[in-house]
Every structure is written in structure tokens, then in C-alpha cells.
Design a protein around this motif. Structure first.
Motif, short mmCIF file in Angstrom:
data_model
loop_
_atom_site.label_atom_id
_atom_site.label_comp_id
_atom_site.label_asym_id
_atom_site.label_seq_id
_atom_site.Cartn_x
_atom_site.Cartn_y
_atom_site.Cartn_z
N LEU A 65 0.79 -1.21 0.04
CA LEU A 65 0.08 0.13 0.02
C LEU A 65 0.97 1.41 0.04
CD1 LEU A 65 -2.81 -1.24 2.32
CD2 LEU A 65 -2.79 -1.01 -0.15
N LYS A 66 2.05 1.30 0.67
CA LYS A 66 2.86 2.44 0.87
C LYS A 66 3.39 2.99 -0.67
CE LYS A 66 4.73 1.83 5.40
NZ LYS A 66 5.85 1.72 6.14
N ARG A 136 -10.62 -4.51 6.67
CA ARG A 136 -9.92 -3.58 7.67
C ARG A 136 -9.35 -2.34 7.39
NH1 ARG A 136 -5.32 -7.71 10.54
NH2 ARG A 136 -7.20 -9.43 11.11
N ILE A 137 -9.38 -2.12 5.86
CA ILE A 137 -9.06 -0.86 5.37
C ILE A 137 -10.00 -0.21 4.45
CG2 ILE A 137 -6.46 -1.18 5.82
CD1 ILE A 137 -6.17 -1.66 2.57
N GLY A 138 -11.28 -0.75 4.49
CA GLY A 138 -12.37 -0.41 3.66
C GLY A 138 -12.45 -0.70 2.24
#
Length: 258
Positions: A65-66, A136-138
Motif C-alpha cells: 500500500l505504501k 480492515r481498510i475499507g
């Protein structure tokens, strides 16, 4: 070719290894494209079976993700990289003409789990676990996860995995039918043993079996019979059937070749 995809050849078997230990093999777009290219090139070079592996701590913790998320989310299209980078990889896996085995140690999360579960045989170490962490992160499960999970474990268990985003350990994954085998010692060694066995088999027939199985997941029974009939003609016209039949009639071991 990215240096985060390692190619290890063992005769007719090739292991493709996700190799970014600092991120526990979190996958970037470059890695997805590198894996896509490596799969195609190794098959073109004559590999008769492939293994997809990670490292001891993790098969893959999912998308990096980063590396993927920009600072400004206002115009960000989270589905763009799926269309451009990940979906072509998953379709290439589906359309492979040789068997593909995943050797899972540690975490297989997010799109990393999708990669592992899209393989023909899934060998999991006792320390392995699967995690659909998207909620967890939508986000929505991707890499074909909604399709793969509902067909492997059914809608109810698939929904539990996707909505609750809880770890499914190797034992439960095996009980549910998510993985083929639990390796008591070394998942990669067992995967290599299976791949070496498959590499000696009728490669053309394996490719047709894969095509029939993927098609059957979305076809009704009558359509499946039609598909089997068409693919059986192709198999019967190939050299592997001639060799297999001759070996059977002469009571000898077959010597399949591509």
C-alpha cells in the motif's frame, strides 16, 4: 524484470519466488508485472511445472500500500492497478498450460492469498495462514478472491473470511478445502516433490484438464459435457495419448514428452 522475483530452476521445474523480505513480500505493480512476464517466459523456455513461493516468514502480505497509494486520495482509482497490473496476471495463471503449485509459509494475505489460492495445488506449512484483510481498510477483496473463495469453501465461509477479516490458520484452511496438503516439515520441499512428479507427466493433458476445470466452475452440467468432448478430441490427437496408450498395452511406464 524486477529483482524482487527470483527464478530458480530444478530441471523441468521452475520456482518463482516473491523476494522482498523487508515488506514480507508485499506486492507492487512492478512485482505483479515481473511475475506475469516470468511465468510466460519460463513456460516458453520449456518448464513443465511451476512453483510459486515466498519466504519463510511470509508467502506475501498482499499489495504494498505504501507504494501504491498517492498522497492525495481525491482522484485515486483503486481499481486501476487491478485492471492494468493484477488482473492480467491472474488471467495468465488461469490460462497456463502447465501445472502451478503454491508453497505457502507464513502469511498469505490480500492479493497474496489470491495468488496462492489460484494455483492448482496448494501446499501449506503448519505456520501458514490466510487472511482476507481488505475490510480492515475499507476495500473489496481482489485478485479474483471473491470467485476463488466462494468456489473453494462456499458462500458462507467465504463471507466469514471476507467480512470478519480474521486469520484462517493452516489446519482450518485444510479442513475447509482451501489447501491441498499440510506439510509437516518443509512446504517447499513437498511442493517440489509434487512438481517434479507432474513434470514427468502428460503436459498437454494437464493443460487441457486445467482448462476444463476452470470452465466447469462457471458452466452447467450439459455445457461441461460439451467442453469435455471438445477437449478430449484434442487430447486424443496428441502424442501423450499415443505414448500413454502404448505404455498401457505393453505394461511399461510411459515416457511423456511435450
Amino acid at each position: 524484470m524486477t529483482d524482487k522475483i527470483l527464478i530458480e530452476r530444478h530441471g523441468p521445474v521452475t520456482t518463482l519466488r516473491l523476494n522482498d523480505p523487508e515488506t514480507m513480500n508485499a506486492i507492487t505493480a512492478d512485482m505483479a508485472n515481473g511475475l506475469h512476464d516470468a511465468i510466460k517466459s519460463e513456460v516458453a523456455e520449456g518448464a513443465r511445472a511451476l512453483i510459486l513461493a515466498g519466504s519463510e516468514r511470509a508467502f506475501s502480505t498482499g499489495a504494498n500500500l505504501k507504494a501504491a497509494i498517492p498522497g492525495d486520495l481525491g482522484s485515486f482509482d483503486a481499481g486501476e492497478t487491478l485492471e492494468r497490473d493484477y488482473n492480467p496476471l491472474m488471467l495468465t495463471i488461469r490460462d497456463l498450460e502447465v501445472p502451478l503449485i503454491s508453497a505457502v509459509r507464513g502469511a498469505a494475505a490480500g492479493v497474496g492469498a489470491s495468488l496462492a489460492l489460484a494455483c492448482d495445488l496448494i501446499v501449506a506449512g503448519r505456520d501458514a495462514y490466510f487472511l482476507e484483510a481488505f475490510a480492515r481498510i475499507g476495500l473489496v477483496p481482489d485478485g479474483g478472491a471473491t470467485w476463488l473463495l466462494t468456489r473453494a469453501v462456499g458462500r458462507v465461509r467465504a463471507m466469514e473470511m471476507m467480512l470478519l477479516a480474521e486469520k484462517i490458520d493452516a489446519t482450518k484452511a485444510h479442513e475447509w478445502g482451501l489447501v491441498t496438503r499440510l506439510a509437516d516439515k518443509d512446504a517447499e520441499a513437498e511442493a517440489l516433490e509434487l512438481a517434479s512428479r507432474l513434470a514427468q507427466g502428460p503436459t498437454r493433458a494437464y493443460g487441457l484438464i486445467r482448462r476444463a476445470a476452470w470452465a466447469a466452475a462457471d458452466q452447467d452440467f450439459e455445457a461441461t459435457l460439451v467442453t469435455e468432448r471438445l477437449l478430449q478430441k484434442q487430447a486424443g490427437n496428441g502424442p501423450d495419448f499415443a505414448e500413454g496408450l502404448d505404455a498401457f498395452l505393453r505394461k511399461r511406464s510411459p515416457n511423456f514428452h511435450k
